[in-house]
Design an enzyme around this catalytic site. Structure first.
Site, short mmCIF file in Angstrom:
data_model
loop_
_atom_site.label_atom_id
_atom_site.label_comp_id
_atom_site.label_asym_id
_atom_site.label_seq_id
_atom_site.Cartn_x
_atom_site.Cartn_y
_atom_site.Cartn_z
N LYS A 90 67.07 47.51 42.55
CA LYS A 90 67.71 48.57 43.34
C LYS A 90 69.01 49.04 42.66
CE LYS A 90 68.76 49.37 48.19
NZ LYS A 90 67.37 49.79 48.48
N CYS A 139 30.22 34.51 31.39
CA CYS A 139 29.28 35.31 32.18
C CYS A 139 29.40 34.99 33.67
CB CYS A 139 27.85 35.11 31.69
SG CYS A 139 27.31 33.40 31.84
N GLY A 144 29.88 29.60 32.08
CA GLY A 144 29.39 29.89 33.42
C GLY A 144 30.47 29.42 34.39
N THR A 145 31.45 30.27 34.61
CA THR A 145 32.64 29.82 35.34
C THR A 145 32.39 29.66 36.83
OG1 THR A 145 33.36 32.12 35.26
CG2 THR A 145 34.39 30.59 33.72
N ASN A 146 31.27 30.19 37.35
CA ASN A 146 30.97 29.91 38.77
C ASN A 146 30.72 28.41 38.95
OD1 ASN A 146 31.03 32.66 38.95
ND2 ASN A 146 28.87 32.92 39.38
N ASP A 147 29.80 27.89 38.18
CA ASP A 147 29.48 26.47 38.31
C ASP A 147 30.61 25.61 37.78
OD1 ASP A 147 27.17 27.08 39.50
OD2 ASP A 147 25.84 26.15 38.03
N GLY A 152 61.05 40.85 52.55
CA GLY A 152 61.17 39.74 53.51
C GLY A 152 62.44 38.97 53.28
N GLU A 188 28.97 25.10 31.60
CA GLU A 188 29.22 25.20 33.04
C GLU A 188 29.35 23.82 33.68
OE1 GLU A 188 25.79 27.14 34.85
OE2 GLU A 188 24.51 26.49 33.21
N MET A 229 65.01 40.84 51.64
CA MET A 229 65.94 41.92 51.32
C MET A 229 66.85 42.17 52.52
SD MET A 229 65.48 42.95 48.22
CE MET A 229 65.90 44.68 48.00
N TYR A 262 33.96 37.88 24.02
CA TYR A 262 33.60 38.94 24.95
C TYR A 262 33.61 38.41 26.37
CZ TYR A 262 29.12 36.66 25.49
OH TYR A 262 28.18 35.72 25.80
N ARG A 269 62.43 54.46 42.68
CA ARG A 269 61.65 53.36 42.08
C ARG A 269 60.27 53.89 41.73
NH1 ARG A 269 60.93 49.73 47.59
NH2 ARG A 269 59.85 51.33 48.78
N ARG A 328 19.45 36.75 34.05
CA ARG A 328 18.93 35.60 34.82
C ARG A 328 17.44 35.81 35.02
NH1 ARG A 328 24.07 36.81 37.92
NH2 ARG A 328 22.97 38.76 37.76
N ARG A 359 73.51 45.68 50.45
CA ARG A 359 72.07 45.39 50.33
C ARG A 359 71.84 44.40 49.19
NH1 ARG A 359 71.78 51.20 51.31
NH2 ARG A 359 70.32 51.65 53.01
N HIS A 403 21.66 33.82 48.40
CA HIS A 403 20.67 34.70 47.80
C HIS A 403 21.03 36.17 48.01
CE1 HIS A 403 16.74 36.89 47.92
NE2 HIS A 403 16.59 36.21 46.79
N SER A 428 28.46 30.45 26.38
CA SER A 428 28.87 31.40 27.40
C SER A 428 29.35 30.58 28.59
CB SER A 428 27.68 32.28 27.80
OG SER A 428 28.07 33.15 28.83
N ARG A 441 18.96 33.85 29.78
CA ARG A 441 19.07 32.46 30.21
C ARG A 441 17.72 31.96 30.67
NH1 ARG A 441 22.84 31.01 35.23
NH2 ARG A 441 21.15 31.98 36.38
#
Lengths: 914, 914
Positions: free
Chosen positions: B51, B864, B798-801, B130, B777, B132, B884, B365, B586, B121, B480, B796, B642
């Site tokens: 500010k 992936c 498999g960051t979900n698992d 919150g 994974e 400020m 990638y 701003r 898949r 201020r 699913h 690759s 896969r």
């Protein structure tokens, strides 16, 4: 140069690292590729292999060993360095060595009149069964065989030796299959109308050698070599090659043996135990390998070869009988045994041959022994002044203790194995089959009962308590039955899927065998066998020798040993077995007991927090008494209590059962009961999880329902307070928050519970210390262990779950579905749920320990997974600096010994490094 | 010394690192704790806060800003360094600054005749809403209020200002709750019988200040301070203190803002927009923040204060209207907007006040904007020569593109939200409710359909294909329905548990609302909302501006961007959105299609390998055509396929359904059908798993049933061969073996499949290249990545698992059961399934990448998991050197932009380091 030499010999002068120095010295001194037996010694295993070093040592100390020499492992390595060609001087040296053997025996290699025959055996530093190629009777050909016949006066013997040589040489050196030769032999027997080899005459065998010669010609396109020198050169070549054949490479990969050791080749004058009634052959142990009794234990056969002893066509006689037939030889042999044992300071396994009344030793090596024998021998030898206590401790494999701590089936007994399941909890038990847990509880006090169920659940606990053992047809190594049985130290066989239980008919059947309730069966929880009828069982004893050995082990080890114990009776057993604390008390089993489960279920079915609190209030006193009982048993020893861990649905009926029940009620129109069960079904459905192992459990429960944890912590602290006030027992409870993966989880739960604990202590008005810590069983916790240690005062590795998450293996599923295939195919060398996976799980444990201790120097780090009682895993825990291991009470002695091994090995390694 | 000085100013001379140099320069030059606005500039955010820097810059370039000064962050830090005491010289300096303000305004601080009033201020470097704290009208007391009344001729205004000041001061500085003051105000209104503040008279308000005085006395035990200097000192103190109040600390922890920045304090002469009809206040954006249109967009109110605009009690007028009321002021304001935008080279969000016809700026701003606006503004500004293409790319938040790529609900429209589920697949859709997938498939071509199901399974795929969107009441983000919908780019709301579907009545209900089949609903897959009736939807467009921006992004990024695509139509979409290959195809969805599922089920039900092979032979041609279709779409771009991953039971009916069905058949006595279904039940039971996520799937399937993988590899290679022969498309398929945790798993599977691949190529007689790689994974795979890379040619993640196993979270269970609680309680800042967890998962990915590339320099490493399309995760992938990222086709533009951001930020960081 003198300077350099001095440095090189220095380690040897200190009596350490003698091996490499010796090796170098030999290479330097002689520049030779071979050593006569008497030129070597027992320490030269690197250069001469295990077999060669044994033969050398025996020769060196003047024992009667047929003369021979060893082609060194260096020669083998040089062979590979030179592109699989012999070092130029090798065969010249071999020729010179053979000349020496000729001088000593008065025979000549290839001499048709008096031929020298030799054996050629491979021998690496580490025993590699399956690649130990051997060729006997080398030096025979169509001319020398006649010489042998004349010299022995036994034409049949000579031709039998010859055809055996051809067969071995054809197989080992020429690469032909055994079958090709066996077919010829079988065809010949057919033509002669006989069934036994021994019925063939000298002429038959002579004909057979001609047949063999034809086989070799047609299969290899070459003549069978007649020149003994060519035979010898080809055999040495073949032995060198065998070091790198695929099966040897696989074996070394599997057993983590380095690939750059090479094999030695032992060439030795043949002696024959089958030259008549004053010849013979045998094997002996210098003490009884089954019991450890201090008395030579052996067998022999007269007029026989080693093969005959192994083949079992004739029954060998006990060594003592030799005293009647050749008393002088027996005396000589006994003296040699005593000498060898004293010399090697260990029980020896000896092979010998007697040729025309003259004793020859062909091998000596450390004798394999059973667990009880190992203990007795080690302790006896300390008493005899033969070995030190450190050595005695190192002589006993920790795993071998396990068989001493559980009842086991008499190995002599006959058994009718009807099925096999998972060996879920060691030990053996016989009893009558009971299918109903209520029934088991009823008659279990009077009769020995084996509880047989498709699977068990918390409702069956009274049946499990009453039974001597449990058999289930479903479930894995972490099924309810398996865990409870292990905790109680009872034998269990689980997941015996070939068995089907018919609860209506009160029978179970497997293949065509039907077993009725009341029939006697025996289960062996160490092998997974299910046996019809009773098999005699040997009860375990902690003998005086074991006690001595463990007392020594305790002095040497640096890691603590605790036990996993949920009940006072387990704690008592644990202390008897030497546990120094409780590393894991699982509180969930407490909620599964008969009078408590309904309250627990009420708590879970409750819709609101106040309702839950009401039910929990009713459990508080139970819990407090549980903990008081446990603390009382342990006195002032540390006790780690894990807060409630399993998903709540484990305390409710199974979804599958409810679905069937509700469907039945619906179709039968039993509306009232239906409505009631549907309420339960709804709750079970709401709690149902796709992967409960990774679901709402552990600290996650405490974050959603803090009131459960709060009740438990209150009970723990109240127990400590009351014991201190009323019984002057001063305990420092260690409260363990399970399944932490995020530092914030621990922060939130710890804040809540610290307040509860402080409130109890404040109200009590006396000082009670306590600790908060966490179970490390989630991979992420290992990575952020430095953060976690800012809050946690102790870590305990839950390696069961850690193995599951790091491998991505659900133990229950893996063990029944694919783990056995992995083990069969060699994808895994060991079950990672039994032997800690050092490469994966171990590396993350190491990371977690380092990071944790970096933040908090005095962080107490232990392990409470089942690996805590497995020797190799205990060793690893020592290596990465854990403070203690914790295991089931029955494995505490194993862990004590394993921890001592680890400490002693480390000490040796450090000394070696200096 | 000159030398040193030269070095210090060098970076500034280069136009980089100006901030720290500037800061130091100021401290050096002045040794002061305060700066007049005109002494600072925009680059001094570190010292002056955001500010303060804005006010300084505007003052410096001559814009009409009420005079003021900033107490620096350094002063705040010094305050803490000195144990929470003001630096000795601070208040002296402040007094001098106030004198300057007095000179400029002709008013005097505390002067009862013509009082100077100021606002105080806080203002830190980074916006921290919150914390400020603001105090307006400081300087008022019982005497100066009279002076203000006289000076303005408005006694009511003066007392209203006074009581507002007391209230703010009481709250911010004295720590009293708002309620205490509000109660007084309410009581007063009660006594006066009025409802609005504005109905109170000057006298009333005067009385109120007395009441306030009493409240302060009774609550704090002290008098309300009347001395303006004391007021000022206390307020500065309070603002400094606010930097370290618990909520500020929590906020900074959460937002990873360092704790050692401190806050600045801005003291500024008050101006009043509520002094009559020629006064006013307003806010404006220099361009339209919703559309990006190049035209000032703002609102104002005459005779009002900022609070009034915010409170919404009066409706503000569009800025254009000011032209009629005060044309000169509007002209001036428009010129200032143009200047500010040019000066800051970005859209500005400006606050202004008009006091008696004179315009003052109170804040400027960077203006927040919607995604479409951000894109248009950035591209326009490049056209206008204001910013570079790099800057334009960095100006658009990658995540903001997402809303441009899916249909979204018109934000203006009204909506009746009846339920909320998980936002499983972004986008919005309206349509008639259909409960039956067959029905959906039938009418879906003619009408817009929303498929509503308790949950979906492979049998429902035709219904999913036909529907515009899907709503389920069970299941999580990897159910699913969720996966299939995301793959198809269709909106999905899943796990809306408050909804219950009554399939018999053909309705669903939620609370009291009942929705019939055929009724219209709208689902918003970006928020999880379920809405009754139709809501207008805005269709996505890849505008020319987006295309331009993405083309620039492509030039800057160094990481490749691929798409996860299972079908040719997905591949086409992916290419349209700029994907440079397929990172994950898949294959399991291919087996779920209508004509194939029965064959797949036959395969699974088969008892022997030959039977399985027979069924698989029938699938071969389907698979081959699948792959040909995919390869054809991608031309010569890389395609990773896969091998079959899910557990086989996913292709069979659900255990629960079968149990109910079999129970029904049993009770109804339908023996024949019963027997048939019991066969299926038995197989389903045998395949049933406790934790399917950690069970028999991925490469484990291929180890147990190699014939499945073999068929797939044959199909892949045959497709490649035929395309090369027949269509001259030269593709290098990348075959991905999933779920590797042990090097030996990959070794075994790779050996099998390499043979199959070679056989196909050999038979074809033409050269076709292919690669084998693995999905990483499983945590263990990261640890042994060096070994795995000896075999795998690509990784690759498999960051979900990987997230599931490293956290020990079953995604399906966690998301419905406890993850939301974790997010609410701040245990997790973000859902780790959406935003990659750098600390845990990220660290193991880094380990895996480093170890893998150490073994194989040219190892191709990508991701992936769903994180591949999430900007922060993409940035991290860039940081740890991935080659990638791959994500769903619809997120490819997001990933392209995020990858460019990562590369540009890295470039900047590197330049800064130099």
């Amino acid at each position: 140069m003198a300077q350099v030499r001095h440095r090189m010999t220095k380690p040897a002068a200190r009596g350490r690292s003698a091996k490499p120095a010796g090796k170098n010295a030999v290479r330097k001194r002689s520049g030779r590729w071979t050593l006569l037996f008497e030129e070597g010694n027992a320490k030269m295993r690197d250069l001469l292999g295990g077999k060669g070093a044994g033969l050398a040592e025996m020769s060196r100390i003047g024992l009667p060993v047929p003369p021979g020499f060893t082609i060194t492992t260096e020669a083998c390595l040089e062979y590979y360095r030179q592109g699989r060609r012999f070092p130029p001087a090798l065969m010249d040296e071999v020729r010179k060595r053979i000349r020496v053997l000729e001088e000593r025996t008065g025979k000549r290699f290839g001499d048709p009149a008096n031929p020298l025959l030799v054996s050629v055996r491979s021998g690496a530093k580490f025993s590699m069964p399956g690649m130990m190629d051997t060729v006997l009777n080398l030096g025979l050909n169509s001319r020398t065989v006649e010489g042998l016949a004349k010299a022995t006066g036994d034409r049949r013997f000579a031709y039998d030796s010859y055809r055996r040589f051809m067969q071995m040489f054809g197989n080992v050196v020429l690469g032909l299959k055994h079958e090709h030769f066996e077919e010829m032999l079988a065809a010949l027997k057919g033509r002669r109308g006989v069934t036994l080899d021994t019925e063939l005459t000298a002429k038959d065998l002579e004909d057979l050698t001609e047949e063999y010669r034809k086989v070799v010609r047609s299969r290899t396109g070459k003549e069978f070599p007649d020149d003994p020198w060519q035979q010898l050169e080809m055999t040495i070549h073949a032995v060198f090659e065998s070091w790198n054949n695929p099966r040897a490479i696989t074996y070394r990969n599997f057993n983590k043996i380095p690939h750059d050791l090479g094999t030695a080749v032992n060439v030795q004058v043949m002696v024959f135990g089958n030259m008549g009634p004053t010849s013979g052959t045998g094997v002996a142990f210098t003490r009884n390998p089954a019991t450890g009794e201090r008395r030579v234990y052996g067998e022999y056969l007269l007029n026989a070869q080693g093969e005959d002893v192994v083949a079992g066509t004739r029954t060998p006689k006990p060594i003592e009988d030799l005293g009647r037939e050749m008393p002088a030889v027996l005396r000589q042999f006994m003296d040699i045994c005593a000498l060898l044992e004293k010399h090697y300071r260990d029980v020896q396994d000896v092979e010998f041959t007697i040729e025309n009344g003259k004793l020859y030793l062909l091998q000596t090596r450390s004798g394999k022994r059973t667990g009880p024998a190992a203990v007795k021998i080690a302790v006896d030898m300390v008493g005899e002044g033969l070995i030190s206590k450190e050595e005695a401790v190192l002589r006993v494999e920790p795993a071998s203790l396990e068989q001493l701590l559980h009842p086991r089936l008499d190995p002599q007994a006959r058994k009718h194995v009807i099925a096999k399941g998972l060996a879920a909890s060691p030990g053996a038990a016989s009893g009558i089959v009971v299918l109903d847990p209520d029934e088991a509880a009823k008659i279990g006090t009077e009769r020995k009962v084996i509880l047989v169920r498709p699977e068990t659940n918390p409702d069956d606990i009274h049946g499990l308590v009453a039974a001597k053992g449990v058999l289930t047809t479903r479930g894995g190594m972490t099924s309810h039955a398996a865990i409870v049985a292990r905790g109680m130290g009872k034998p269990a066989v689980v997941g015996a899927e070939s068995i089907s239980v018919d609860e209506k008919a009160r029978t179970f059947s497997v293949n065509s065998v039907v077993v009725r309730e009341g029939d006697v069966i025996t289960i062996d929880g160490s092998t997974g066998e299910v046996i019809k009828g009773e098999v005699p069982v040997i009860e375990p004893k902690l003998t005086g020798e074991i006690q001595d050995l463990l007392a020594w082990a305790d002095k040497f080890r640096t890691m603590g040993v605790r036990a996993n114990a949920d009940y006072p009776r387990d704690a008592r057993t644990a202390r008897e077995f030497g546990a120094e604390g409780i590393g894991l008390c699982r509180t969930e089993h407490m909620f599964m007991e008969e009078e408590r489960l309904p309250i627990m279920q009420q708590m879970i079915m409750a819709a609101t927090e106040p309702e839950r609190r009401k039910a929990l209030d009713r459990l508080l006193d139970f819990q407090k008494e549980d903990f008081k009982g446990l603390f009382r048993e342990m006195g002032s020893l540390p006790v780690i209590i894990r807060l409630l861990d399993p998903p709540l649905h484990e305390f409710l009926p199974r979804l599958e059962d409810l679905l069937v029940e509700v469907t039945e009620l619906r179709l039968r129109g039993e509306t009232e009961k239906l409505r009631e069960r549907e309420v339960v079904l709804r709750r079970v459905r709401a709690l149902h999880e796709f992967n409960p192992m990774l679901g709402l459990r552990g600290c996650r429960l405490g974050i959603l329902y803090p009131e459960i944890n709060e009740m438990q912590v209150r009970a723990i602290l109240l127990a400590a307070v009351e014991l201190k006030k009323q019984e002057r027992i001063d305990i420092v409870p260690e409260i363990m928050i399970p399944l932490i993966g995020l530092t914030n989880e621990l922060r939130v739960v710890h804040q809540q519970l610290e307040q509860v604990a402080q409130a109890v202590v404040k109200e009590a008005g006396i000082k009670v210390r306590y600790m908060f810590g966490t179970m490390i069983e989630i991979p992420r916790a290992c990575v952020v262990a430095d953060e976690i240690a800012e809050i946690a005062e102790f870590f305990s590795y839950g390696t069961n779950d850690l193995t599951q998450t790091i491998f991505g293996f659900s133990r229950d599923d893996a063990q029944g579905k694919f783990l056995h295939v992995y083990l069969e195919k060699g994808i895994l060398k060991e079950d990672p749920f039994q032997v800690l996976d050092r490469v994966g799980v171990g590396e993350l444990m190491k990371m977690g320990t380092q990071r944790g201790k970096k933040t908090r120097k005095d962080l107490e780090v232990g392990i409470c997974g089942e690996h805590g009682g497995e020797p190799s895993s205990v060793e690893y825990c020592h290596e990465i600096g854990l403070d203690y291991v914790s295991c089931s009470p029955y494995r505490v002695p194993v862990a004590r010994l394993a921890a001592a091994h680890a400490a002693l090995k480390e000490k040796t390694a450090v000394t070696k490094d200096v």
